[in-house]
Design a protein around this motif. Sequence first.
Motif, PDB file in Angstrom:
ATOM      1  N   GLN A   9      54.460  -3.021  45.331  1.00 35.76           N
ATOM      2  CA  GLN A   9      53.345  -2.308  44.718  1.00 35.76           C
ATOM      3  C   GLN A   9      52.029  -2.681  45.401  1.00 35.76           C
ATOM      4  N   SER A 100      55.487   5.353  43.477  1.00 35.67           N
ATOM      5  CA  SER A 100      54.333   4.749  42.797  1.00 35.67           C
ATOM      6  C   SER A 100      53.282   4.235  43.778  1.00 35.67           C
TER       7      SER A 100
ATOM      8  N   GLN B  37      47.040  10.656  38.102  1.00 33.91           N
ATOM      9  CA  GLN B  37      47.280   9.414  38.817  1.00 33.91           C
ATOM     10  C   GLN B  37      46.793   8.253  37.975  1.00 33.91           C
ATOM     11  N   LEU B  41      51.604   3.820  38.570  1.00 31.85           N
ATOM     12  CA  LEU B  41      52.525   4.918  38.229  1.00 31.85           C
ATOM     13  C   LEU B  41      52.554   6.016  39.277  1.00 31.85           C
ATOM     14  N   GLY B  42      51.735   5.908  40.285  1.00 30.60           N
ATOM     15  CA  GLY B  42      51.732   6.921  41.328  1.00 30.60           C
ATOM     16  C   GLY B  42      51.175   8.242  40.836  1.00 30.60           C
ATOM     17  N   ARG B  44      51.997  11.709  39.044  1.00 33.39           N
ATOM     18  CA  ARG B  44      52.991  12.331  38.176  1.00 33.39           C
ATOM     19  C   ARG B  44      52.634  13.799  37.979  1.00 33.39           C
TER      20      ARG B  44
END
Lengths: 108, 113
Positions: A9, A100, B37, B41-42, B44
């Motif tokens: 991450q 992510s 964003q 969580l990137g 979505r």
Amino acid sequence: GQQVMQIPQYQHVQEGEDFTTYCNSSTTLSNIQWYKQRPGGHPVFLIQLVKSGEVKKQKRLTFQFGEAKKNSSLHITATQTTDVGTYFCAGSRRQLTFGSGTQLTVLP
Amino acid sequence: DVKVTQSSRYLVKRTGEKVFLECVQDMDHENMFWYRQDPGLGLRLIYFSYDVKMKEKGDIPEGYSVSREKKERFSLILESASTNQTSMYLCASSFPGGGYEQYFGPGTRLTVT
């Protein structure tokens, strides 16, 4: 539904060190795309991989697509401060599903 | 150059308000998308559209609706804003099919108080 997982991450590196981010899909992908988002900016397309086992290079960046078309990686050689940002993979079947992201910090 | 513009960079709304986020693209793209964003969580997918007046739900459509009356314009509507909808909202467009890159707008940072 389709899931795309990306690790790590976060990554902090000294300028000049190498960096790699990995992307794994729960399903076989039609293609995979990579995007870069600079701090305060929006995602910008870098590249698309389509073929099984494909490897593409853009200067110091090397992109790979796995043989099973379920995983991919982005490797940066000798990082520079301009490489700072978040790198996203996005796997495609019917539509894109984004990972992510990996946030890269390059220390001068 | 492809240009995707969004109506606001920053927006502050109160809980319960109806919120409209507008997106316009100038490349005659058939596909348009709305993402949110959040850290860790990137991106979505909320909704997407493959044609005028056509819409499909993405992964997190609850609490949102969309409108596409013209090809170049795709609007995201928060019917009754809630604090958990505080986020960065990104609009994108692309040519049809899954093999084309998406072009993103600058984003709208929405805060719901």
